[in-house]
Design a protein around this motif. Structure first.
Motif, PDB file in Angstrom:
ATOM      1  N   ARG A 172       0.854  -1.186   0.000  1.00  0.00           N
ATOM      2  CA  ARG A 172       0.000   0.000   0.000  1.00  0.00           C
ATOM      3  C   ARG A 172       0.885   1.229   0.000  1.00  0.00           C
ATOM      4  NH1 ARG A 172      -2.835  -3.664  -0.623  1.00  0.00           N
ATOM      5  NH2 ARG A 172      -4.856  -4.206   0.323  1.00  0.00           N
ATOM      6  N   PHE A 173       0.506   2.230  -0.775  1.00  0.00           N
ATOM      7  CA  PHE A 173       1.258   3.478  -0.803  1.00  0.00           C
ATOM      8  C   PHE A 173       1.149   4.121   0.579  1.00  0.00           C
ATOM      9  CE2 PHE A 173       2.530   7.733  -1.932  1.00  0.00           C
ATOM     10  CZ  PHE A 173       3.381   7.563  -3.029  1.00  0.00           C
ATOM     11  N   PRO A 174       2.262   4.390   1.267  1.00  0.00           N
ATOM     12  CA  PRO A 174       2.198   4.893   2.646  1.00  0.00           C
ATOM     13  C   PRO A 174       1.484   6.246   2.740  1.00  0.00           C
ATOM     14  CG  PRO A 174       4.406   4.124   2.106  1.00  0.00           C
ATOM     15  CD  PRO A 174       3.655   4.169   0.825  1.00  0.00           C
ATOM     16  N   GLU A 175       0.652   6.404   3.755  1.00  0.00           N
ATOM     17  CA  GLU A 175      -0.099   7.650   3.919  1.00  0.00           C
ATOM     18  C   GLU A 175       0.819   8.845   4.139  1.00  0.00           C
ATOM     19  OE1 GLU A 175      -3.024   7.272   6.943  1.00  0.00           O
ATOM     20  OE2 GLU A 175      -4.137   5.659   5.917  1.00  0.00           O
ATOM     21  N   ASP A 176       1.901   8.665   4.910  1.00  0.00           N
ATOM     22  CA  ASP A 176       2.799   9.792   5.153  1.00  0.00           C
ATOM     23  C   ASP A 176       3.521  10.213   3.883  1.00  0.00           C
ATOM     24  OD1 ASP A 176       4.214   7.356   5.201  1.00  0.00           O
ATOM     25  OD2 ASP A 176       5.848   8.233   6.362  1.00  0.00           O
ATOM     26  N   VAL A 177       3.841   9.246   3.016  1.00  0.00           N
ATOM     27  CA  VAL A 177       4.478   9.591   1.742  1.00  0.00           C
ATOM     28  C   VAL A 177       3.473  10.285   0.832  1.00  0.00           C
ATOM     29  CG1 VAL A 177       5.677   8.686  -0.287  1.00  0.00           C
ATOM     30  CG2 VAL A 177       6.120   7.689   1.969  1.00  0.00           C
ATOM     31  N   ALA A 178       2.216   9.841   0.852  1.00  0.00           N
ATOM     32  CA  ALA A 178       1.181  10.500   0.051  1.00  0.00           C
ATOM     33  C   ALA A 178       1.013  11.958   0.475  1.00  0.00           C
ATOM     34  CB  ALA A 178      -0.143   9.753   0.174  1.00  0.00           C
ATOM     35  N   ARG A 179       1.044  12.199   1.784  1.00  0.00           N
ATOM     36  CA  ARG A 179       0.947  13.582   2.261  1.00  0.00           C
ATOM     37  C   ARG A 179       2.153  14.404   1.810  1.00  0.00           C
ATOM     38  NH1 ARG A 179      -1.050  10.931   6.927  1.00  0.00           N
ATOM     39  NH2 ARG A 179       1.021  11.013   7.909  1.00  0.00           N
ATOM     40  N   HIS A 180       3.317  13.763   1.811  1.00  0.00           N
ATOM     41  CA  HIS A 180       4.524  14.480   1.391  1.00  0.00           C
ATOM     42  C   HIS A 180       4.468  14.810  -0.099  1.00  0.00           C
ATOM     43  CE1 HIS A 180       8.425  16.107   1.969  1.00  0.00           C
ATOM     44  NE2 HIS A 180       9.076  15.185   1.276  1.00  0.00           N
ATOM     45  N   VAL A 181       3.908  13.921  -0.892  1.00  0.00           N
ATOM     46  CA  VAL A 181       3.727  14.215  -2.318  1.00  0.00           C
ATOM     47  C   VAL A 181       2.869  15.466  -2.480  1.00  0.00           C
ATOM     48  CG1 VAL A 181       2.735  13.399  -4.486  1.00  0.00           C
ATOM     49  CG2 VAL A 181       4.041  11.815  -3.058  1.00  0.00           C
ATOM     50  N   GLU A 182       1.776  15.547  -1.706  1.00  0.00           N
ATOM     51  CA  GLU A 182       0.898  16.712  -1.780  1.00  0.00           C
ATOM     52  C   GLU A 182       1.644  17.986  -1.376  1.00  0.00           C
ATOM     53  OE1 GLU A 182      -2.426  15.832   0.675  1.00  0.00           O
ATOM     54  OE2 GLU A 182      -3.259  14.310  -0.681  1.00  0.00           O
ATOM     55  N   GLU A 183       2.470  17.894  -0.334  1.00  0.00           N
ATOM     56  CA  GLU A 183       3.227  19.060   0.111  1.00  0.00           C
ATOM     57  C   GLU A 183       4.222  19.515  -0.956  1.00  0.00           C
ATOM     58  OE1 GLU A 183       4.996  17.553   3.618  1.00  0.00           O
ATOM     59  OE2 GLU A 183       3.146  17.607   4.822  1.00  0.00           O
ATOM     60  N   LEU A 184       4.944  18.561  -1.522  1.00  0.00           N
ATOM     61  CA  LEU A 184       5.925  18.911  -2.550  1.00  0.00           C
ATOM     62  C   LEU A 184       5.243  19.470  -3.800  1.00  0.00           C
ATOM     63  CD1 LEU A 184       8.282  15.816  -2.190  1.00  0.00           C
ATOM     64  CD2 LEU A 184       8.888  18.186  -1.664  1.00  0.00           C
ATOM     65  N   THR A 185       4.108  18.882  -4.168  1.00  0.00           N
ATOM     66  CA  THR A 185       3.370  19.371  -5.331  1.00  0.00           C
ATOM     67  C   THR A 185       2.892  20.806  -5.102  1.00  0.00           C
ATOM     68  OG1 THR A 185       2.656  17.115  -5.869  1.00  0.00           O
ATOM     69  CG2 THR A 185       1.404  18.930  -6.849  1.00  0.00           C
ATOM     70  N   ALA A 186       2.451  21.099  -3.890  1.00  0.00           N
ATOM     71  CA  ALA A 186       2.014  22.463  -3.568  1.00  0.00           C
ATOM     72  C   ALA A 186       3.174  23.449  -3.649  1.00  0.00           C
ATOM     73  CB  ALA A 186       1.399  22.491  -2.168  1.00  0.00           C
ATOM     74  N   GLN A 187       4.386  22.972  -3.423  1.00  0.00           N
ATOM     75  CA  GLN A 187       5.568  23.833  -3.517  1.00  0.00           C
ATOM     76  C   GLN A 187       6.038  24.018  -4.957  1.00  0.00           C
ATOM     77  OE1 GLN A 187       8.624  22.237  -0.913  1.00  0.00           O
ATOM     78  NE2 GLN A 187       7.111  21.821   0.699  1.00  0.00           N
ATOM     79  N   GLY A 188       5.455  23.269  -5.891  1.00  0.00           N
ATOM     80  CA  GLY A 188       5.824  23.416  -7.295  1.00  0.00           C
ATOM     81  C   GLY A 188       6.601  22.267  -7.888  1.00  0.00           C
ATOM     82  N   TYR A 189       6.823  21.190  -7.121  1.00  0.00           N
ATOM     83  CA  TYR A 189       7.478  20.003  -7.670  1.00  0.00           C
ATOM     84  C   TYR A 189       6.470  19.213  -8.500  1.00  0.00           C
ATOM     85  CZ  TYR A 189      11.439  20.856  -4.583  1.00  0.00           C
ATOM     86  OH  TYR A 189      12.523  21.423  -3.956  1.00  0.00           O
ATOM     87  N   ARG A 190       6.952  18.585  -9.586  1.00  0.00           N
ATOM     88  CA  ARG A 190       6.066  17.818 -10.464  1.00  0.00           C
ATOM     89  C   ARG A 190       6.643  16.424 -10.676  1.00  0.00           C
ATOM     90  NH1 ARG A 190       5.797  19.195 -15.468  1.00  0.00           N
ATOM     91  NH2 ARG A 190       7.546  20.671 -15.533  1.00  0.00           N
ATOM     92  N   PHE A 191       5.836  15.419 -10.342  1.00  0.00           N
ATOM     93  CA  PHE A 191       6.199  14.019 -10.552  1.00  0.00           C
ATOM     94  C   PHE A 191       5.365  13.492 -11.715  1.00  0.00           C
ATOM     95  CE2 PHE A 191       6.827  15.017  -6.106  1.00  0.00           C
ATOM     96  CZ  PHE A 191       8.077  14.481  -5.827  1.00  0.00           C
TER      97      PHE A 191
END
Length: 326
Positions: A172-191
């Motif tokens: 399962r995709f870890p919840e804490d990593v999912a939150r970190h993806v959202e934080e990084l995306t809000a900062q302008g990082y693109r995956f």
């Protein structure tokens, strides 16, 4: 049954047409923990741009192949014009179990080393030849006699590489990593999966910051048909590509993870962990039961990240080198 006490001394010569099937079969008997198939032998050895048939030293008894040692040097540069004129490699050697205890392994290795020395190679590595290495180095636990033989011929361990595995059943995709993806995306990082045009930046990133063999590996797998969705890249808020991770890069094996890389100045903010999990998620979506790779440093930041993610060490390889005077 042949009486080994009356068997003639095996001849050692270069590879010839017709040797291939026997080499593959004897390899399988000699190293059952690491067998090879005919197509993989063709890809790793015969299709290698640096392959010289005289460098593949074959031991023959009568009309039977009973061992081999592969010596290789660069005939074409990995990048630019550097042929690494002092460097040679021995990616593998083996002796048929029925032909052991007669010094044949030592003869094969000495012959391979002499061949490399004759071409000016004074530094020889076992077995970290790129791009077509068979294993990162010697698994001394699996092959203790080979370890003793290499050491007796002057090979010394430079460092150790660890192979790791992680089961993906129930991943399962870890919840804490999912939150970190959202934080990084809000900062302008693109995956994202790279587009065709993104490959220009990917090759530059891999080749300039992680070694030309990484760029060659990615280019070769894509040219062979590996889909782009096996790769995830990340761009920073300024639109600079700063990292990537992938699977399926080697021998089209979907369960083999890597390579992965993040620019050194961008480390410490969790990009590597995010990229790792994004790729593991894709691997599980393709019904992979596990993820594995052959090479990381035990105490490196990557090694710690893998263990945090649930990877465990399965094998340890010694990367070994022999240095001799001209």
């Amino acid at each position: 049954m042949t009486d080994r006490t009356t068997t003639s001394r095996p001849d050692i010569r270069g590879f010839r047409a017709g040797d291939g099937p026997q080499v593959v079969e004897v390899w399988r008997r000699s190293a059952p923990a690491d067998p090879v198939t005919a197509d993989r032998f063709r890809s790793l050895v015969l299709l290698d741009a640096n392959f010289d048939p005289e460098g593949l030293r074959v031991a023959v008894e009568g009309n039977r192949v009973v061992g081999a040692a592969y010596a290789v040097r660069r005939l074409t540069p990995m990048t630019g014009t550097d042929l690494e004129p002092e460097q040679g490699w021995i990616p593998f050697f083996f002796v048929d179990p029925a032909a052991r205890r007669r010094g044949l392994g030592r003869r094969l290795l000495a012959d391979a080393l002499d061949w490399l020395h004759g071409h000016g190679r004074t530094r020889v590595d076992f077995s970290s030849y790129t791009p077509n290495y068979v294993l990162p180095g010697l698994d001394a636990e699996t092959y203790p006699e080979a370890a003793l033989l290499l050491e007796s011929l002057g090979f010394r361990t430079l460092y150790e590489a660890e192979a790791m595995d992680r089961g993906l059943v129930g991943y399962r995709f870890p919840e804490d990593v999912a939150r970190h993806v959202e934080e990084l995306t809000a900062q302008g990082y693109r995956f994202a999966t790279p587009s065709d045009d993104d490959l220009v930046d990917l090759f530059a990133l891999a080749g300039s910051h992680f070694g030309p063999d990484w760029a060659c590996t990615i280019r070769a797998c894509l040219a062979a048909g590996t889909p782009l969705d096996r790769i995830v890249v990340v761009r920073d808020p300024s639109d600079r590509m700063v990292g990537w991770a992938m699977h399926g890069a080697f021998d089209a094996v979907d369960e083999r993870f890597g390579p992965i890389g993040v620019l050194e100045e961008m480390r410490g903010i969790g990009l590597g962990e995010v990229l790792l999990h994004l790729v593991l998620e894709r691997m599980r979506a393709r019904r992979a039961h596990s993820a594995w790779f052959l090479w990381t440093g035990a105490q490196s930041p990557a090694g710690h990240m893998y263990r945090k993610t649930g990877f465990t060490t399965t094998r340890v390889f010694r990367v070994m080198r022999r240095t001799a005077a001209r």
